[in-house]
Motif scaffolding. Structure first.
Motif, PDB file in Angstrom:
ATOM      1  N   ILE A  82       0.824  -1.215   0.000  1.00 24.59           N
ATOM      2  CA  ILE A  82       0.000   0.000   0.000  1.00 24.59           C
ATOM      3  C   ILE A  82       0.858   1.265   0.000  1.00 24.59           C
ATOM      4  CG2 ILE A  82      -1.779   1.227   1.273  1.00 24.59           C
ATOM      5  CD1 ILE A  82      -2.529  -1.428   2.521  1.00 24.59           C
ATOM      6  N   ARG A  83       0.502   2.184  -0.870  1.00 24.55           N
ATOM      7  CA  ARG A  83       1.213   3.467  -0.930  1.00 24.55           C
ATOM      8  C   ARG A  83       0.240   4.599  -0.680  1.00 24.55           C
ATOM      9  NH1 ARG A  83       6.220   3.895  -2.936  1.00 24.55           N
ATOM     10  NH2 ARG A  83       7.184   2.027  -3.780  1.00 24.55           N
ATOM     11  N   LEU A  84      -0.101   4.807   0.578  1.00 28.53           N
ATOM     12  CA  LEU A  84      -0.931   5.952   0.929  1.00 28.53           C
ATOM     13  C   LEU A  84      -0.021   7.096   1.324  1.00 28.53           C
ATOM     14  CD1 LEU A  84      -3.662   4.194   3.070  1.00 28.53           C
ATOM     15  CD2 LEU A  84      -3.983   5.254   0.850  1.00 28.53           C
ATOM     16  N   PHE A  85      -0.590   8.315   1.414  1.00 34.99           N
ATOM     17  CA  PHE A  85       0.149   9.440   1.983  1.00 34.99           C
ATOM     18  C   PHE A  85      -0.065   9.345   3.478  1.00 34.99           C
ATOM     19  CE2 PHE A  85      -1.403  11.061  -2.232  1.00 34.99           C
ATOM     20  CZ  PHE A  85      -0.225  10.781  -2.885  1.00 34.99           C
ATOM     21  N   ALA A  86       0.862   8.621   4.144  1.00 31.70           N
ATOM     22  CA  ALA A  86       0.593   8.121   5.494  1.00 31.70           C
ATOM     23  C   ALA A  86       0.333   9.227   6.506  1.00 31.70           C
ATOM     24  CB  ALA A  86       1.754   7.251   5.952  1.00 31.70           C
ATOM     25  N   ARG A  87       1.047  10.348   6.408  1.00 31.97           N
ATOM     26  CA  ARG A  87       0.890  11.371   7.440  1.00 31.97           C
ATOM     27  C   ARG A  87      -0.193  12.396   7.085  1.00 31.97           C
ATOM     28  NH1 ARG A  87       6.264  14.040   9.111  1.00 31.97           N
ATOM     29  NH2 ARG A  87       6.892  13.422   7.026  1.00 31.97           N
ATOM     30  N   MET A  88      -0.870  12.165   5.960  1.00 33.12           N
ATOM     31  CA  MET A  88      -1.976  13.059   5.623  1.00 33.12           C
ATOM     32  C   MET A  88      -3.275  12.368   6.026  1.00 33.12           C
ATOM     33  SD  MET A  88      -0.544  14.355   1.937  1.00 33.12           S
ATOM     34  CE  MET A  88      -1.528  15.806   1.698  1.00 33.12           C
ATOM     35  N   SER A  89      -4.329  13.173   6.172  1.00 31.19           N
ATOM     36  CA  SER A  89      -5.580  12.581   6.638  1.00 31.19           C
ATOM     37  C   SER A  89      -6.235  11.805   5.509  1.00 31.19           C
ATOM     38  CB  SER A  89      -6.508  13.660   7.185  1.00 31.19           C
ATOM     39  OG  SER A  89      -7.143  14.317   6.118  1.00 31.19           O
ATOM     40  N   ALA A 143     -12.659   9.966   8.454  1.00 32.57           N
ATOM     41  CA  ALA A 143     -12.151  10.845   7.399  1.00 32.57           C
ATOM     42  C   ALA A 143     -11.037  11.767   7.860  1.00 32.57           C
ATOM     43  CB  ALA A 143     -13.294  11.682   6.829  1.00 32.57           C
ATOM     44  N   ASP A 144     -11.055  12.193   9.125  1.00 29.63           N
ATOM     45  CA  ASP A 144     -10.055  13.159   9.574  1.00 29.63           C
ATOM     46  C   ASP A 144      -8.888  12.501  10.301  1.00 29.63           C
ATOM     47  OD1 ASP A 144     -11.576  15.154   8.463  1.00 29.63           O
ATOM     48  OD2 ASP A 144     -12.763  15.420  10.283  1.00 29.63           O
ATOM     49  N   GLU A 145      -8.834  11.163  10.262  1.00 28.58           N
ATOM     50  CA  GLU A 145      -7.708  10.461  10.894  1.00 28.58           C
ATOM     51  C   GLU A 145      -6.517  10.454   9.940  1.00 28.58           C
ATOM     52  OE1 GLU A 145      -7.766   9.066  14.012  1.00 28.58           O
ATOM     53  OE2 GLU A 145      -9.691  10.084  14.167  1.00 28.58           O
ATOM     54  N   GLU A 146      -5.333  10.234  10.514  1.00 29.34           N
ATOM     55  CA  GLU A 146      -4.149  10.058   9.689  1.00 29.34           C
ATOM     56  C   GLU A 146      -4.259   8.741   8.928  1.00 29.34           C
ATOM     57  OE1 GLU A 146      -0.200   9.893  11.486  1.00 29.34           O
ATOM     58  OE2 GLU A 146      -0.330  12.064  11.696  1.00 29.34           O
ATOM     59  N   ALA A 147      -3.987   8.785   7.631  1.00 28.21           N
ATOM     60  CA  ALA A 147      -4.163   7.577   6.823  1.00 28.21           C
ATOM     61  C   ALA A 147      -3.271   6.439   7.311  1.00 28.21           C
ATOM     62  CB  ALA A 147      -3.873   7.886   5.359  1.00 28.21           C
ATOM     63  N   GLY A 148      -2.061   6.784   7.766  1.00 28.78           N
ATOM     64  CA  GLY A 148      -1.118   5.752   8.190  1.00 28.78           C
ATOM     65  C   GLY A 148      -1.537   5.048   9.464  1.00 28.78           C
ATOM     66  N   SER A 149      -2.475   5.654  10.214  1.00 29.40           N
ATOM     67  CA  SER A 149      -2.856   5.056  11.489  1.00 29.40           C
ATOM     68  C   SER A 149      -4.033   4.089  11.335  1.00 29.40           C
ATOM     69  CB  SER A 149      -3.233   6.157  12.492  1.00 29.40           C
ATOM     70  OG  SER A 149      -4.428   6.779  12.081  1.00 29.40           O
ATOM     71  N   LEU A 150      -4.575   3.965  10.125  1.00 31.28           N
ATOM     72  CA  LEU A 150      -5.718   3.072   9.929  1.00 31.28           C
ATOM     73  C   LEU A 150      -5.272   1.618   9.957  1.00 31.28           C
ATOM     74  CD1 LEU A 150      -7.665   4.703   6.954  1.00 31.28           C
ATOM     75  CD2 LEU A 150      -7.989   5.050   9.390  1.00 31.28           C
ATOM     76  N   PRO A 151      -6.195   0.716  10.320  1.00 30.22           N
ATOM     77  CA  PRO A 151      -5.880  -0.708  10.199  1.00 30.22           C
ATOM     78  C   PRO A 151      -5.661  -1.089   8.733  1.00 30.22           C
ATOM     79  CG  PRO A 151      -8.001  -0.376  11.288  1.00 30.22           C
ATOM     80  CD  PRO A 151      -7.511   0.960  10.902  1.00 30.22           C
ATOM     81  N   TYR A 152      -4.960  -2.195   8.551  1.00 30.64           N
ATOM     82  CA  TYR A 152      -4.528  -2.598   7.214  1.00 30.64           C
ATOM     83  C   TYR A 152      -5.682  -2.712   6.214  1.00 30.64           C
ATOM     84  CZ  TYR A 152      -1.627  -5.097   3.887  1.00 30.64           C
ATOM     85  OH  TYR A 152      -0.948  -5.471   2.776  1.00 30.64           O
TER      86      TYR A 152
ATOM     87  N   ASP B 293       4.930  10.195  -0.670  1.00 31.22           N
ATOM     88  CA  ASP B 293       5.171   9.096  -1.593  1.00 31.22           C
ATOM     89  C   ASP B 293       5.129   9.581  -3.037  1.00 31.22           C
ATOM     90  OD1 ASP B 293       5.149   6.743  -3.103  1.00 31.22           O
ATOM     91  OD2 ASP B 293       4.254   5.638  -1.442  1.00 31.22           O
ATOM     92  N   GLU B 294       6.305   9.602  -3.677  1.00 34.03           N
ATOM     93  CA  GLU B 294       6.351  10.126  -5.036  1.00 34.03           C
ATOM     94  C   GLU B 294       5.656   9.198  -6.029  1.00 34.03           C
ATOM     95  OE1 GLU B 294      10.163  11.442  -6.418  1.00 34.03           O
ATOM     96  OE2 GLU B 294       9.494  11.383  -8.497  1.00 34.03           O
ATOM     97  N   ILE B 295       5.832   7.895  -5.825  1.00 29.83           N
ATOM     98  CA  ILE B 295       5.247   6.942  -6.782  1.00 29.83           C
ATOM     99  C   ILE B 295       3.731   7.001  -6.736  1.00 29.83           C
ATOM    100  CG2 ILE B 295       5.013   4.475  -7.273  1.00 29.83           C
ATOM    101  CD1 ILE B 295       7.930   4.177  -6.639  1.00 29.83           C
ATOM    102  N   ALA B 296       3.195   7.126  -5.523  1.00 25.34           N
ATOM    103  CA  ALA B 296       1.743   7.247  -5.401  1.00 25.34           C
ATOM    104  C   ALA B 296       1.269   8.517  -6.104  1.00 25.34           C
ATOM    105  CB  ALA B 296       1.333   7.263  -3.938  1.00 25.34           C
ATOM    106  N   CYS B 297       2.049   9.599  -5.995  1.00 20.87           N
ATOM    107  CA  CYS B 297       1.698  10.844  -6.682  1.00 20.87           C
ATOM    108  C   CYS B 297       1.582  10.605  -8.179  1.00 20.87           C
ATOM    109  CB  CYS B 297       2.779  11.898  -6.462  1.00 20.87           C
ATOM    110  SG  CYS B 297       2.588  12.785  -4.946  1.00 20.87           S
ATOM    111  N   ARG B 298       2.584   9.903  -8.724  1.00 19.92           N
ATOM    112  CA  ARG B 298       2.548   9.632 -10.163  1.00 19.92           C
ATOM    113  C   ARG B 298       1.307   8.827 -10.513  1.00 19.92           C
ATOM    114  NH1 ARG B 298       7.451   9.583 -12.915  1.00 19.92           N
ATOM    115  NH2 ARG B 298       9.177  10.432 -11.715  1.00 19.92           N
ATOM    116  N   SER B 299       0.961   7.885  -9.670  1.00 11.99           N
ATOM    117  CA  SER B 299      -0.166   7.015  -9.979  1.00 11.99           C
ATOM    118  C   SER B 299      -1.483   7.788  -9.922  1.00 11.99           C
ATOM    119  CB  SER B 299      -0.210   5.829  -9.023  1.00 11.99           C
ATOM    120  OG  SER B 299      -0.898   6.170  -7.851  1.00 11.99           O
TER     121      SER B 299
END
Lengths: 257, 415
Positions: A82-89, A143-152, B293-299
């Motif tokens: 998974i490639r989320l923006f972990a520290r963003m909500s 919705a307002d939680e950090e994305a990285g803190s969610l369960p898998y 995450d740069e790769i996620a940005c591209r995606s």
């Protein structure tokens, strides 16, 4: 697609139709993810052609940069890890996915910087779209939680919602059920069928979990050593001797079971 | 268990001592002496022993303290955002009245001006490092571009500070883009190395391009700014009024100091306002997404080239503004002012402040620039105090003074 002398994906051709769920399966190292990276532009195939029949006309994907493929051709993807923006909500993840629409609405953010109402309207629509997908994947309350803190399992669903927020015509999912428990996996099946039926887009997925593949896919492509060994409806694939051989090994091999 | 922790502590201290020995031996251990028969070397092993002892003892002490305090001192909870907003406004209010407080004098206002320059530079670099996650070690180059732009434009074309300020920002932003190109393909530490090199290139060019930049002699006699045409000089130029005359005040050199203070305060607040606003806009969100995450940005169809270049250009623009201000405040600039150590200090401010935190950067600037200025009497031990403060902060708060991130949009606020 070739890495040095190794053909990772070779002499492969298949089509994924809109409104269908097409599954790509095959043993480890068969070239499934490489195939995905070719379609989404992360790799450039040395030979061959990938055509997307976009509503506005056919587009040759193998010539485009990865971000252009999403922006212009409407191909969205998720990742095996998974490639989320972990520290963003969670909400921010979905808003970033609508970057291009918001950029043109805000004239490269300049209109927003000056506080023009044109941008405010665009942002409201972006939030509405995000809210729609949050409801779909059942993450509205987070919705307002950090994305990285969610369960898998939530993260997997969020990644799908984020990809859908780009407004794709083809959604590529790399092992969406990996690491999910049976209940989450069943929820995922419902979500994917829902996306197919409501949005009428094509889904292309790589999956090892046969319960997912057999249950939801309309069409299955089987790869081994970068080549297609079978293609067809789930029932036909289940019975195909070539597929059984690829998965269980040749009868005369040691590990044959 | 007890014995094991004790052993780790000792081993840790010994290792620290070994490193200290390796460093101190060449630096402190040998001394060049001017004796009767030419130069000779003499050992100073007692100094080395002291250094090793202090480092090993300190390491042991820190280890013990951490062990004793573990779990007893709860780390303070992150202040809620309402409190932070009040703190921010209180700081602005304090900054506004500072020059008129009874205890403040010319010296204090001058030092506050210096701190504010670094606050502004920190906020500018924060866009590149804190938001976009591009580790830029050559930031001072844009500061230099801004300073030299103002100095040259004003001396060659006779343009006023207020015309030069946007031009300097624009030029610095252009340089930001140009220097951004080579690092587009790089990630992480490699960006740091290349930007550091590019920063040095700019400085070396300034130092050697004698005809234009004056080389190591720099540029002197740079025009001071005026307030809507009101000069702050004792004797105004032909046909101009002075500030003191216009308001019927008695001439005082303090007026200019206070004016410069408010000028940098306004510029810094502009930078802050811009950052707070851009974070909520697509470009700002894309910067943060790129950091994650740069790769996620591209995606997601985001063009990483544009995102990176816009971050570099924007950060550079604010450094350019700060540079013009620096030039007009000093009245003299030379390549000496734009060495690598400046970049390092600005980066330290951003990192210690907690990447991305605006108030954290103010605190860090006060700590790293303000304190050493107040402790000038300590002379060469200032740098020791500087290093000590950095080590302490990193031990106490490894992710910076204030490192909580506020989401730029909340679902519950939008309905």
């Amino acid at each position: 697609m070739r890495f040095g002398g190794l053909f990772a994906v070779n002499d492969l051709s298949f089509s994924a139709r809109p409104g269908d769920i097409t599954a790509v399966i095959g043993p480890n190292g068969a070239g499934k993810t490489t195939l995905f990276n070719c379609i989404t532009g992360f790799y450039k195939p040395q030979v061959g052609r990938i055509t997307l029949n976009h509503p506005s006309g056919p587009i040759l994907l193998e010539r485009l940069d990865d971000y252009v493929i999403t922006a212009k051709a409407g191909v969205a993807r998720t990742f095996q890890n998974i490639r989320l923006f972990a520290r963003m909500s969670v909400l921010e993840n979905l808003i970033v996915a609508q970057h291009n629409a918001l950029m043109s609405a805000s004239a490269f953010s300049l209109a927003g910087l000056l506080g023009l109402s044109r941008y405010a309207g665009a942002e409201r629509r972006a939030v509405e779209r995000a809210r729609h997908w949050l409801d779909k994947v059942g993450l509205t309350s987070l919705a307002d939680e950090e994305a990285g803190s969610l369960p898998y399992g939530h993260q997997r669903r969020l990644e799908i919602a984020r990809a859908m927020c780009t407004g794709p015509v083809l959604l590529c999912l790399d092992e969406p059920a990996a690491g999910l428990n049976p209940r989450e996996s069943a929820e995922l099946n419902r979500l994917l069928l829902d996306i197919r039926d409501e949005n009428g887009i094509g889904l292309l997925l790589i999956e090892h979990d046969m319960s997912v593949v057999m249950e939801i896919s309309d069409h299955i492509v089987v790869l081994d050593y970068g080549r297609k060994i079978a293609e067809g409806a789930p029932a036909a694939i289940k019975a195909d001797p070539a597929v059984i051989r690829a998965y269980l090994g040749e009868p005369d091999e040691e590990e044959a079971g | 268990m007890e014995a094991k922790t004790a052993r780790t502590l000792l081993v840790d201290a010994l290792l620290g001592g070994l490193v200290a020995a390796a460093m101190a031996l060449p630096m402190l251990g040998v001394r060049l002496e001017d004796s009767a028969n030419g130069l000779s070397l003499s050992g100073r092993l007692d100094w080395v022993a002291w250094a090793v002892g202090i480092v090993a003892g300190g390491r042991l002490l820190i280890g013990l303290l951490r062990l004793l305090l573990a779990g007893r001192v709860p780390s303070p909870p992150a202040p809620p955002r309402a409190v932070m907003a009040y703190v921010g406004w209180a700081m602005v209010a304090f900054a506004l009245v500072l020059p008129f407080l009874p205890f403040s004098g010319r010296n204090l206002v001058d030092k506050a001006t210096l701190v504010l320059i670094y606050v502004m530079l920190g906020w500018g670099l924060n866009i590149v490092v804190g938001l976009a996650g591009l580790l830029d070690l050559g930031f001072v180059a844009f500061y230099a571009v801004g300073a030299y732009s103002y100095a040259l434009l004003s001396q060659t074309f006779g343009l006023s500070f207020w015309v030069c300020l946007p031009l300097a920002g624009l030029l610095a932003a252009t340089f930001g883009m140009i220097l951004g190109f080579p690092v587009l393909r790089l990630r992480g530490d490699y960006i740091a190395i290349v930007t550091m090199g590019l920063g040095e290139i700019i400085r070396v060019v300034l130092q050697n391009w004698q005809d234009v930049t004056g080389g190591p002699n720099g540029i002197s006699g740079i025009e001071r700014p005026s307030l809507f045409g009101l000069s702050f000089k004792m004797v105004p130029p032909e046909g101009k009024q002075t500030f003191a005359e216009f308001f019927g005040l008695e001439y005082s050199a303090d007026h200019r100091v206070i004016f410069l203070y408010f000028l940098i305060l306004a510029l810094a607040l502009l930078t802050n306002l811009f950052t707070l606003r851009i974070r909520r806009l697509p470009v700002g969100r894309a910067w943060e997404a790129l950091r994650e995450d740069e790769i996620a940005c591209r995606s997601l169809g985001i063009n990483p080239t544009l995102v990176k270049l816009s971050a570099f250009a924007t950060g550079a623009m604010f450094a350019g503004f700060a540079g013009s201000f620096f030039a007009t405040r000093q009245g003299f600039i030379s390549p000496e002012s734009f060495t690598f150590i400046e970049s390092a200090v600005i980066l330290a401010i951003v990192v210690l402040g907690g990447m991305g935190s605006q108030i954290g950067i103010v605190l860090a600037a006060l700590l790293l620039v303000g304190l050493p200025e107040w402790f000038r009497e300590l002379q060469q031990f200032r740098m020791l105090a500087f290093g000590g403060a950095m080590v302490l902060i990193m031990l106490w708060k490894p992710s910076g003074l204030l490192s909580t991130r506020e989401p730029t949009i909340r679902l519950k606020d939008t309905s």
